[in-house]
Design an enzyme around this catalytic site. Structure first.
Site, PDB file in Angstrom:
ATOM      1  N   LYS A   1       2.333   4.748   1.248  1.00 53.65           N
ATOM      2  CA  LYS A   1       2.569   5.273   2.599  1.00 53.65           C
ATOM      3  C   LYS A   1       2.179   6.753   2.598  1.00 53.65           C
ATOM      4  O   LYS A   1       2.840   7.585   1.972  1.00 53.65           O
ATOM      5  CB  LYS A   1       4.039   5.090   2.984  1.00 53.65           C
ATOM      6  CG  LYS A   1       4.304   5.456   4.418  1.00 53.65           C
ATOM      7  CD  LYS A   1       5.674   4.940   4.851  1.00 53.65           C
ATOM      8  CE  LYS A   1       5.897   5.154   6.329  1.00 53.65           C
ATOM      9  NZ  LYS A   1       5.859   6.553   6.727  1.00 53.65           N
TER      10      LYS A   1
ATOM     11  N   CYS B   1       1.876  50.585 -13.065  1.00 51.39           N
ATOM     12  CA  CYS B   1       3.211  49.993 -12.842  1.00 51.39           C
ATOM     13  C   CYS B   1       3.499  48.997 -13.976  1.00 51.39           C
ATOM     14  O   CYS B   1       2.691  48.094 -14.241  1.00 51.39           O
ATOM     15  CB  CYS B   1       3.206  49.289 -11.491  1.00 51.39           C
ATOM     16  SG  CYS B   1       4.611  48.204 -11.254  1.00 51.39           S
TER      17      CYS B   1
ATOM     18  N   GLU C   1       0.817  -1.217   0.000  1.00 50.58           N
ATOM     19  CA  GLU C   1       0.000   0.000   0.000  1.00 50.58           C
ATOM     20  C   GLU C   1       0.848   1.262   0.000  1.00 50.58           C
ATOM     21  O   GLU C   1       2.014   1.225   0.408  1.00 50.58           O
ATOM     22  CB  GLU C   1      -0.960   0.017   1.189  1.00 50.58           C
ATOM     23  CG  GLU C   1      -0.305  -0.094   2.543  1.00 50.58           C
ATOM     24  CD  GLU C   1      -1.348  -0.279   3.642  1.00 50.58           C
ATOM     25  OE1 GLU C   1      -2.047   0.690   3.943  1.00 50.58           O
ATOM     26  OE2 GLU C   1      -1.468  -1.399   4.169  1.00 50.58           O
TER      27      GLU C   1
ATOM     28  N   CYS D   1       8.483  50.244 -10.613  1.00 43.99           N
ATOM     29  CA  CYS D   1       8.131  51.632 -10.945  1.00 43.99           C
ATOM     30  C   CYS D   1       8.588  52.637  -9.895  1.00 43.99           C
ATOM     31  O   CYS D   1       8.421  53.838 -10.082  1.00 43.99           O
ATOM     32  CB  CYS D   1       6.623  51.744 -11.154  1.00 43.99           C
ATOM     33  SG  CYS D   1       5.674  51.449  -9.658  1.00 43.99           S
TER      34      CYS D   1
ATOM     35  N   CYS E   1       2.176  47.172  -4.504  1.00 47.71           N
ATOM     36  CA  CYS E   1       2.493  48.370  -5.276  1.00 47.71           C
ATOM     37  C   CYS E   1       1.140  48.951  -5.675  1.00 47.71           C
ATOM     38  O   CYS E   1       0.361  48.297  -6.365  1.00 47.71           O
ATOM     39  CB  CYS E   1       3.301  48.021  -6.525  1.00 47.71           C
ATOM     40  SG  CYS E   1       3.363  49.428  -7.669  1.00 47.71           S
TER      41      CYS E   1
ATOM     42  N   ASP F   1       1.680  10.516   3.640  1.00 44.97           N
ATOM     43  CA  ASP F   1       2.492  11.453   4.404  1.00 44.97           C
ATOM     44  C   ASP F   1       1.563  12.305   5.272  1.00 44.97           C
ATOM     45  O   ASP F   1       1.245  13.444   4.935  1.00 44.97           O
ATOM     46  CB  ASP F   1       3.293  12.330   3.435  1.00 44.97           C
ATOM     47  CG  ASP F   1       4.442  13.005   4.134  1.00 44.97           C
ATOM     48  OD1 ASP F   1       4.681  12.710   5.313  1.00 44.97           O
ATOM     49  OD2 ASP F   1       5.110  13.847   3.493  1.00 44.97           O
TER      50      ASP F   1
ATOM     51  N   CYS G   1       8.572  49.982  -4.997  1.00 41.97           N
ATOM     52  CA  CYS G   1       8.356  48.941  -6.004  1.00 41.97           C
ATOM     53  C   CYS G   1       9.583  48.845  -6.907  1.00 41.97           C
ATOM     54  O   CYS G   1      10.073  49.870  -7.400  1.00 41.97           O
ATOM     55  CB  CYS G   1       7.110  49.278  -6.820  1.00 41.97           C
ATOM     56  SG  CYS G   1       6.907  48.207  -8.242  1.00 41.97           S
TER      57      CYS G   1
ATOM     58  N   TYR H   1      -5.485   1.596   8.199  1.00 42.42           N
ATOM     59  CA  TYR H   1      -4.648   0.549   7.620  1.00 42.42           C
ATOM     60  C   TYR H   1      -4.206  -0.557   8.570  1.00 42.42           C
ATOM     61  O   TYR H   1      -3.548  -1.496   8.148  1.00 42.42           O
ATOM     62  CB  TYR H   1      -3.418   1.139   6.944  1.00 42.42           C
ATOM     63  CG  TYR H   1      -2.567   2.056   7.826  1.00 42.42           C
ATOM     64  CD1 TYR H   1      -1.900   1.572   8.948  1.00 42.42           C
ATOM     65  CD2 TYR H   1      -2.423   3.394   7.508  1.00 42.42           C
ATOM     66  CE1 TYR H   1      -1.127   2.395   9.732  1.00 42.42           C
ATOM     67  CE2 TYR H   1      -1.639   4.240   8.287  1.00 42.42           C
ATOM     68  CZ  TYR H   1      -1.003   3.732   9.398  1.00 42.42           C
ATOM     69  OH  TYR H   1      -0.248   4.554  10.174  1.00 42.42           O
TER      70      TYR H   1
ATOM     71  N   LYS I   1      10.974   3.563   0.857  1.00 42.13           N
ATOM     72  CA  LYS I   1      10.936   5.026   0.771  1.00 42.13           C
ATOM     73  C   LYS I   1      11.199   5.485  -0.659  1.00 42.13           C
ATOM     74  O   LYS I   1      12.067   4.949  -1.331  1.00 42.13           O
ATOM     75  CB  LYS I   1      12.007   5.645   1.681  1.00 42.13           C
ATOM     76  CG  LYS I   1      11.829   5.324   3.136  1.00 42.13           C
ATOM     77  CD  LYS I   1      10.637   6.010   3.736  1.00 42.13           C
ATOM     78  CE  LYS I   1      10.982   7.407   4.214  1.00 42.13           C
ATOM     79  NZ  LYS I   1       9.864   7.990   4.983  1.00 42.13           N
TER      80      LYS I   1
HETATM   81  O1  I6G Z   1       3.911   4.162  10.025  1.00 42.98           O
HETATM   82  C1  I6G Z   1       3.145   3.331   9.324  1.00 42.98           C
HETATM   83  C2  I6G Z   1       2.523   3.766   8.177  1.00 42.98           C
HETATM   84  C3  I6G Z   1       1.742   2.901   7.442  1.00 42.98           C
HETATM   85  C4  I6G Z   1       2.960   2.009   9.778  1.00 42.98           C
HETATM   86  C5  I6G Z   1       2.155   1.131   9.028  1.00 42.98           C
HETATM   87  C6  I6G Z   1       1.558   1.608   7.852  1.00 42.98           C
HETATM   88  O2  I6G Z   1       0.804   0.752   7.171  1.00 42.98           O
HETATM   89  C7  I6G Z   1       0.262   1.191   5.967  1.00 42.98           C
HETATM   90  N1  I6G Z   1       1.991  -0.140   9.437  1.00 42.98           N
HETATM   91  C8  I6G Z   1       2.601  -0.549  10.543  1.00 42.98           C
HETATM   92  C9  I6G Z   1       2.435  -1.957  10.957  1.00 42.98           C
HETATM   93  C10 I6G Z   1       3.404   0.291  11.291  1.00 42.98           C
HETATM   94  N2  I6G Z   1       3.589   1.571  10.918  1.00 42.98           N
HETATM   95  C11 I6G Z   1       4.091  -0.157  12.500  1.00 42.98           C
END
Ligand code: I6G
Length: 667
Positions: free
Chosen positions: A115, A432, A113, A412, A427, A117, A409, A227, A315
């Protein structure tokens, strides 16, 4: 009383089911107005009979009072962290380690899946009712953010009775995040209100969850993907994928890009595929997560210190790089707003060369103490303008003073102003040259009037040489004058004259957007086109008429009125009409709305029209263009070399059509 209770329960069920259809099935079944009506009816009944209020009522999402501080919550089972795999070899090494850790001959499946942010959180439900929610914290204890999590409509307040029994206790873990577009809109709003800007969607999601007053959080467009499982009593699963199937049935959102694979090659391919669509999905991701599917195998593999052996985060390459600021320019926009821009030593960030980054305003510069010649961390996220994340002060050398925006500015020489309560300097001179250049560049741009070949440099040249003073002058330019310009071939001059000629026929929405009225973007152009149908009607609309339109607030209404009350603007419009610009007036007929309610997604390169033109076509006929495929999508339009969206459409059974079929529809 029994009857009343029944009515209250019925309303709650209708609202919960509307939420489920909208957030989980991605398939809205009632209008926003109907949803609001149900909520109001429930609220009124609960106001009259407070004894009927329950903690999981949909009205209780923002019931709580502001806190003075967050309490802590000890997680029943610690939230572990994930080891990282940097690059494809490390993904292969992970798979090899898994096989080594299991008895010979075992087959392993991996759940793969994206990850997200965002911010990791945990939600606890007792007998189906949401009782608490917390941040990850240090993994052992987190902050109690229950009342803020309650405001997120895609988090169920009570579990749905679906295909899986309701456990006596279940902890669901997930990631709260903010879509990039919502983040951009939030920052625009922060800017308008003179508030501090968020550096990226992750920070704005985190900042929103850490509000002590849930009335602030409720206004923030937060979402969640769930998740993973924490403590669980009263139900058991043998695989992670089985648990992931239970989640939506209980009412949780699960990422539709999750897939099951069997070997290292497939995991590497999955990682490549997700990285390749990274910028086309609506939220930030920083990698992929691979997990052994079988809970029995997870148990055999076990954990080491703080991370499981059975999972890893692959990553992606950083979308951040370090580079040096060469100089800071106080750039003047078409409305006079001054935006400091850092010109950078060009740096490659995930395949894109970045040479400029926005510094937003003086407050941002002061807060981050950004100076010329500083070494800085630059971040690029999808289509968001690159930003300076932080200064690496250890690398600072030389004696550059803190940067202060010039008080005149740079174009001008007029003294810049700052309206009380606004963070932006401006400005004020409407003549200008920089403002004139930017407004002409905006007018000719692709999504406005669209004059092909009239690039930013040429506009600057034409203004600098005194050949044009406003957008209307473009329509009186002669080929010979253009051909006399430095570095302009006869053929190019002819192409530009032809492009100007072609641009004379345009739509009202494009024309309104092209005028560059403050606070009126592309979308608002379409709203105004729909409401007024002709330029004259829009120009003569009163403030009250404007404000009465859905989606037009007092600030936009005032901006529009101010624009058309300015004599110079009326003169320019009259000269544009004199220059024979022709604006098609819109009358919406049933025939015109043949895409009403339909959602289109595009993938691959179109051959006879551009992606933008195709989107315009869809919108013109009442449809909506979207960037990602879901069950809600009606058509995926496939051009040459289609991306993963075509495969996704096939998988979801969404109708796939060619570019020709789209154009046939539109005729
Ligand atoms: O930090 C995490 C992000 C996403 C996760 C994670 C995850 O699963 C999609 N799954 C586990 C088991 C852990 N950290 C520990």
């Amino acid at each position: 009383m029994k009857e009343l209770k029944g009515k209250v329960n019925q309303l709650r069920e209708l609202i919960n089911s509307a939420n489920f259809n909208y957030y989980i099935l991605d398939n809205p079944t009632i209008s926003d107005a109907e949803y609001d009506r149900l909520m109001r009816e429930l609220q009124n009944l609960e106001n009259e009979h407070p004894e009927l209020i329950t903690t999981d009522s949909p009205t209780q999402r923002v019931g709580a009072k502001p806190l003075s501080e967050f309490n802590t919550i000890t997680h029943r089972i610690p939230l572990l962290s994930l080891d990282n795999a940097m690059g494809e070899n490390e993904i292969r090494e992970f798979v090899a380690r898994i096989y080594k850790g299991l008895p010979p001959g075992e087959i392993v499946q991996f759940v793969c899946e994206p990850k997200i942010d965002g911010l990791a959180i945990e939600l606890a439900y007792e007998n189906g009712t949401f009782i608490s929610g917390s941040t990850r914290g240090d993994g052992v204890t987190g902050e109690d953010i229950t009342q803020n999590l309650k405001t997120i409509r895609s988090i169920p307040l009570s579990l749905r009775k679906g295909n899986f029994p309701i456990p006596s206790l279940i902890e669901v873990r997930g990631e709260v995040y903010m879509d990039r577009e919502d983040f951009k809109r939030l920052n625009e709003q922060q800017l308008k209100e003179g508030k501090t800007l968020f550096a990226n969607p992750r920070n704005s999601a985190a900042g929103s969850l850490r509000q002590l007053d849930p009335k602030v959080t409720v206004k923030r467009p937060l979402n969640i993907f769930c998740y993973s499982m924490g403590a669980c009593e009263g139900i058991s699963f043998s695989t992670h994928s089985e648990f992931l199937k239970a989640l939506p049935s209980w009412g949780f959102r699960v990422n539709p890009l999750i897939e099951l694979y069997n070997n290292a090659d497939e995991l590497v391919n999955y990682s490549r595929k997700i990285e390749s669509i990274r910028n086309s999905i609506s939220y930030d991701i920083d990698g992929v997560v691979f997990k052994v599917n079988s809970f029995a195998q997870q148990e055999t593999l076990g954990i080491k210190s703080r991370s499981p052996r059975w999972a890893i985060a692959g990553k992606f390459k950083a979308q951040q790089e370090v580079t040096q600021i060469l100089e800071i320019e106080a750039s003047v926009g078409r409305t006079g707003a001054i935006t400091p821009v850092a010109h950078l030593k060009p740096v490659n960030i995930s395949g894109v060369t970045v040479s400029n980054a926005t510094l937003h305003n003086q407050d941002e510069i002061t807060r981050k103490d950004i100076r010329e010649k500083d070494w800085v961390v630059i971040q690029r996220a999808g289509d968001v303008i690159p930003q300076v994340v932080k200064v690496i002060t250890e690398h600072r050398s030389g004696n550059y003073p803190p940067y202060i925006l010039p008080d005149t500015c740079q174009s001008c020489g007029t003294t810049v102003t700052q309206i009380l309560g606004e963070v932006k300097h401006r400005c004020p001179n409407i003549s200008c040259p920089a403002r004139i250049k930017r407004s002409i560049q905006h007018f000719v741009s692709k999504r406005a009037i669209d004059i092909d070949g009239l690039g930013d440099k040429l506009v600057e040249q034409l203004v600098d040489e005194g050949l044009i003073k406003n957008v209307a002058d473009l329509y009186f330019l002669k080929k010979d004058i253009l051909a006399n310009l430095e570095r302009m071939a006869d053929k190019s001059a002819q192409n530009i004259v032809d492009a100007i000629e072609n641009s004379k026929s345009t739509t009202l929405a494009r024309f309104i957007y092209a005028l560059g009225i403050r606070n009126v973007g592309e979308y608002m152009g379409k709203v105004l086109e729909k409401s007024f149908g002709s330029l004259e009607k829009l120009m003569s609309a009163s403030y009250e008429e404007l404000e009465s339109i859905e989606g037009v607030g007092p600030i936009v209404a005032q901006s529009i009125r101010n624009f058309f009350d300015e004599k110079a603007n009326i003169n320019t419009i009259n000269r544009l009409i004199e220059g024979r610009i022709k604006i098609s007036e819109i009358t919406y007929t049933t025939e015109v709305k043949r895409f009403e309610g339909k959602t289109f997604v595009f993938t691959g390169t179109l051959s006879s029209i551009t992606r933008d033109e195709a989107k315009d076509l869809v919108e013109k006929f009442g449809g909506k263009a979207s960037s990602s495929v879901s069950k809600k999508t009606d058509y995926v339009v496939v051009g040459e070399n289609p991306g993963s969206k075509a495969a996704k459409a096939k998988e979801l059974g969404v109708k796939i059509i060619s570019e020709d079929e789209l154009l046939d529809f539109g005729e």
